[in-house]
Motif scaffolding. Structure first.
Motif, short mmCIF file in Angstrom:
data_model
loop_
_atom_site.label_atom_id
_atom_site.label_comp_id
_atom_site.label_asym_id
_atom_site.label_seq_id
_atom_site.Cartn_x
_atom_site.Cartn_y
_atom_site.Cartn_z
N UNK B 66 0.83 -1.21 0.00
CA UNK B 66 0.00 0.00 0.00
C UNK B 66 0.86 1.26 0.00
N UNK B 67 1.98 1.21 0.69
CA UNK B 67 2.87 2.38 0.74
C UNK B 67 3.44 2.66 -0.65
N UNK B 68 3.89 1.60 -1.31
CA UNK B 68 4.46 1.77 -2.66
C UNK B 68 3.37 2.24 -3.63
N UNK B 69 2.16 1.67 -3.49
CA UNK B 69 1.06 2.05 -4.40
C UNK B 69 0.77 3.55 -4.27
N UNK B 70 0.72 4.05 -3.04
CA UNK B 70 0.44 5.47 -2.85
C UNK B 70 1.57 6.33 -3.44
N UNK B 71 2.80 5.89 -3.23
CA UNK B 71 3.95 6.64 -3.75
C UNK B 71 3.91 6.69 -5.28
N UNK B 72 3.61 5.55 -5.89
CA UNK B 72 3.61 5.51 -7.36
C UNK B 72 2.43 6.30 -7.93
N UNK B 73 1.35 6.35 -7.16
CA UNK B 73 0.20 7.15 -7.60
C UNK B 73 0.56 8.64 -7.57
N UNK B 74 1.29 9.03 -6.53
CA UNK B 74 1.67 10.44 -6.41
C UNK B 74 2.87 10.80 -7.30
N UNK B 346 11.78 9.18 -2.84
CA UNK B 346 11.24 8.00 -2.13
C UNK B 346 11.57 8.09 -0.63
N UNK B 347 12.80 8.47 -0.34
CA UNK B 347 13.24 8.60 1.06
C UNK B 347 12.36 9.64 1.77
N UNK B 348 12.13 10.75 1.09
CA UNK B 348 11.31 11.82 1.68
C UNK B 348 9.88 11.35 1.90
N UNK B 349 9.36 10.61 0.93
CA UNK B 349 7.98 10.14 1.02
C UNK B 349 7.79 9.23 2.23
#
Lengths: 297, 451
Positions: B66-74, B346-349
């Motif tokens: 879920x974390x990766x999905x949100x990151x990739x969406x943003x 990614x680190x910041x996210x």
């Protein structure tokens, strides 16, 4: 004159042919054995504790650091005891098992297959299973001991028992492996020799002592030398079962070198330790060679 | 006329190329029939180049999903590939790959006490300019400090931690003992007394079916450091290198004498390899109490345990100070990454809201290191009722004298050698002798940093 020159040219060409045949093997040997060893020696002269930018030449510094470390001397002692016990033990048991497996009785091939089962299982799996069997609280071995009214044993948790337990586990794999070589050797001895000895009134021990042993000398030498090298560089069971403990009682040099390099990131120190181990292996193998050669002479 | 003859080699080239092309064509997905030609040709959108970030961690893909999905969406121009490794393999791979100057992984999870050793070796990218002052101010001061080496932020705080006493209420009922309340704090002495009564060996085979107590991270300094510190001990000298005169002092001897007795004399804790006790003993109902991390709250809830469980505060020694463990996972970028922009995004996210919140709620469930998220634990109605209320208790416990692990470039050696030492003591070795051996070993290893 021309004919002689042609002969000479052919002879000198022929001289090189064996080397050409050896070349592929030598290239592989150099790439995968000699070059890494040389790189390891070079590595041993540098310190890697610092960043790549600050990597520096320390000469014998890594060796000096290791020689000052009391744990190194303890590990060296453990490694030597381990080798001195394991190598002759495995060789003798493998020979005994081969003699048994060489008997001409019905169904012997089934026994041979059963003996070989430990060899075909990965050492990692073997170590893990033995670790479970030898667990102090829930292991099957202790369950059996208790059934016979014997006290529960700590095995791998005791500094007095752990090394011997590991010797037992690796012999469980090693003995049948080396047995295969002896079995091949035994089957190469002409049966007529034993029959002649029997006619001369030799008993089983005399046949073994004066026919089997001398004819297996080269195989014994091979097994002993190979076993020495394998055991000096033993790693997986220690890593899986004890991590050098308890109280450093199974801290073999190979594991210590691994930990120094891959856990602590001290590649220079680890390489130096491997060089020391390499020298020990070379000396031991040379002594074994000399021992067998002088007997043959 | 310069006519070139087709050689055998040319023929092979052509025929091999044709064969490969035919095979590729056969493997390719069927091409849809061309649609009717549009009346007006739409302007072709420039294809967006997608950069893939390789992230090294100890969590499997489903934990990250879920974390990766949100990151990739943003961030549609970025993808994250998580490379999950087992605990030991994780640290060893970092040693090998980063020491060799590899450009991958681009980013990695950083166990916070390793910030100093990695910083010392120059393995992590400075992150000072990646975050706004506001984002930095949202981190706990202790986490920000722990991620900083020689004045530069090199590992961004993601999580922090504390420890609670988890207990099996059914075991307490069976032993006829009242468990500690959620705001009550037992002493180690009280705990030892109860743990012996909570150890049941009903079939008399010498192996209890119910053990009284164990530490979740049974030989790790993270979990054991609060014991000597509760008695006034110090884990390392102010230079971050000296242990002589610190880990061989009376508080350490007294604390680890207690630890030794737990396994050898009182025998309420199991010796040998028990794996991860929360998974192998507590949740299967074979352990009455454990001091363990708050990540177990969600895991206990998800496991639908067939017994009632509760939590209480981290124990301390009678007459001593209350000390709790702290520190957890941070995230860093490889100093040699070729994707600096992608890696730092990614680190910041992951280390700031909303990524950090997603990671806390759906990922590892480790305690967040962001003040705004810790505040949510205090105010979100989700955490008012049991069992989620345990999170709120943990959030409060995290503020009770948390003590970080030592900051030293030799942390890897320090932790590993102490791990060996605790393992030996656990299996019956003499406490004083073991700590003295640890001093000799650690001092010898720290020498190389004294330059």
């Amino acid at each position: 004159m021309a004919v002689r020159r042609a002969d000479h040219t052919r002879a000198s060409t022929m001289q090189w042919i064996p080397y050409l045949f050896l070349l592929p093997a030598f290239i592989l040997l150099f790439t995968f054995r000699i070059a890494p060893a040389l790189a390891g020696f070079r590595e041993a002269l540098y310190t890697h504790n610092l960043s790549a930018a600050r990597r520096s030449f320390v000469g014998w510094g890594n060796f000096a650091h290791i020689f000052r470390d009391p744990i190194f001397w303890k590990s060296l002692r453990i490694t030597l005891v381990f080798s001195l016990v394991t190598n002759p033990l495995q060789t003798a048991l493998a020979l005994a098992l081969a003699v048994l497996a060489n008997q001409r009785v019905r169904g012997i091939s089934i026994f041979r297959s059963v003996y070989l089962l430990p060899v075909v299982i990965s050492i990692n799996v073997t170590s893990t299973i033995w670790g479970l069997l030898l667990n102090k609280d829930s292991g099957m071995i202790n369950g059996i001991l208790i059934q016979f009214g014997l006290p529960r044993q700590p095995f791998l948790l005791s500094p007095d028992q752990a090394l011997w337990t590991i010797i037992g586990i690796i012999s469980w794999v090693g003995v049948p492996y080396w047995m295969m070589f002896f079995l091949a050797g035994l089957q190469g001895i002409p049966q007529a020799l034993f029959e002649a000895a029997a006619i001369d009134g030799a008993n089983a021990w005399q046949s073994f002592r004066y026919i089997t042993l001398p004819l297996l000398r080269r195989i014994i030498a091979f097994v002993l030398i190979s076993d020495t090298v394998v055991n000096l560089f033993l790693f997986a069971p220690v890593w899986i079962l004890t991590r050098g403990g308890p109280q450093l009682s199974t801290n073999l040099l190979m594991y210590d070198a691994y930990r120094r390099g891959f856990v602590w990131g001290d590649m220079g120190g680890s390489a130096a330790m491997m060089m020391i181990l390499l020298v020990i292996a070379a000396i031991t193998v040379a002594v074994e060679f000399l021992l067998f050669r002088s007997r043959e002479g | 006329m310069n006519e070139k003859r087709l050689t055998r080699r040319d023929f092979l080239k052509v025929s091999t190329g044709a064969t490969v092309a035919a095979v590729l064509a056969a493997c390719a997905p069927p091409t849809p029939a061309p649609a009717a030609k549009p009346a007006e040709k739409a302007p072709a959108a420039a294809p967006q180049k997608v950069t893939t970030i390789n992230h090294l961690s100890i969590w499997s893909d489903d934990v990250f999903a879920e974390t990766i999905a949100l990151f990739e969406e943003m961030n549609p121009d970025l993808k994250v590939k998580n490379e999950a490794l087992s605990w030991n393999a994780f640290f060893e791979q970092i040693q090998v790959r980063l020491a060799a100057g590899s450009a991958e992984p681009d980013t990695l999870a950083v166990d916070v006490p390793l910030t100093a050793p990695y910083g010392y070796r120059g393995w992590l990218l400075p992150l000072d300019d990646v975050f706004t002052e506001e984002e930095k101010a949202d981190w706990l001061e202790s986490s920000l400090k722990a991620g900083t080496y020689e004045g530069h932020l090199i590992s961004a705080p993601v999580s922090t931690s504390t420890q609670l006493l988890f207990y099996n209420r059914n075991a307490f009922e069976k032993a006829g003992i009242e468990p500690p309340g959620e705001d009550e704090r037992w002493t180690w002495e009280q705990l030892a007394d109860a743990a012996q009564k909570l150890t049941f060996d009903e079939d008399g085979d010498g192996t209890p079916e119910m053990w009284g107590f164990i530490w979740e991270q049974v030989i790790r300094i993270y979990q054991l450091q609060p014991m000597p510190m509760s008695l006034g001990g110090v884990p390392i000298g102010p230079d971050g290198l000296t242990v002589r005169g610190y880990i061989d002092t009376d508080p350490w001897i007294e604390a680890f004498t207690y630890y030794r007795k737990a396994f050898n004399e009182w025998k309420f804790a199991p010796q040998g390899d028990v794996g991860w006790p929360s998974d192998t003993l507590f949740r299967p109902g074979k352990l009455a109490m454990e001091v363990a991390g708050p990540w177990n709250i969600k895991q206990n809830i998800d496991a639908n345990l067939d017994f009632e469980w509760g939590v209480s505060r981290h124990p301390y020694f009678d007459g001593g100070t209350i000390v709790t463990p702290t520190g957890s996972w941070h995230i860093g970028a490889n100093a040699n990454t070729k994707k600096i922009d992608a890696a730092t995004r990614w680190v910041r996210f992951v280390s700031t809201v909303p990524g950090a919140e997603k990671w806390w709620r759906t990922g590892s469930h480790d305690f967040p290191a962001q003040k705004s998220l810790l505040e949510k634990i205090k105010t979100d109605p989700q955490f008012e009722e049991w069992p989620w209320k345990a999170e709120r208790i943990a959030a409060d416990e995290a503020t009770v004298n948390p003590q970080p692990r030592p900051v030293t470039p030799g942390y890897l050696e320090y932790e590993e050698i102490l791990g060996d030492t605790f393992s030996d003591i656990r299996n019956g070795a003499d406490v004083k002798e073991s700590l003295n051996t640890a001093v000799e070993r650690i001092e010898a290893e720290m020498d190389k940093y004294r330059k």
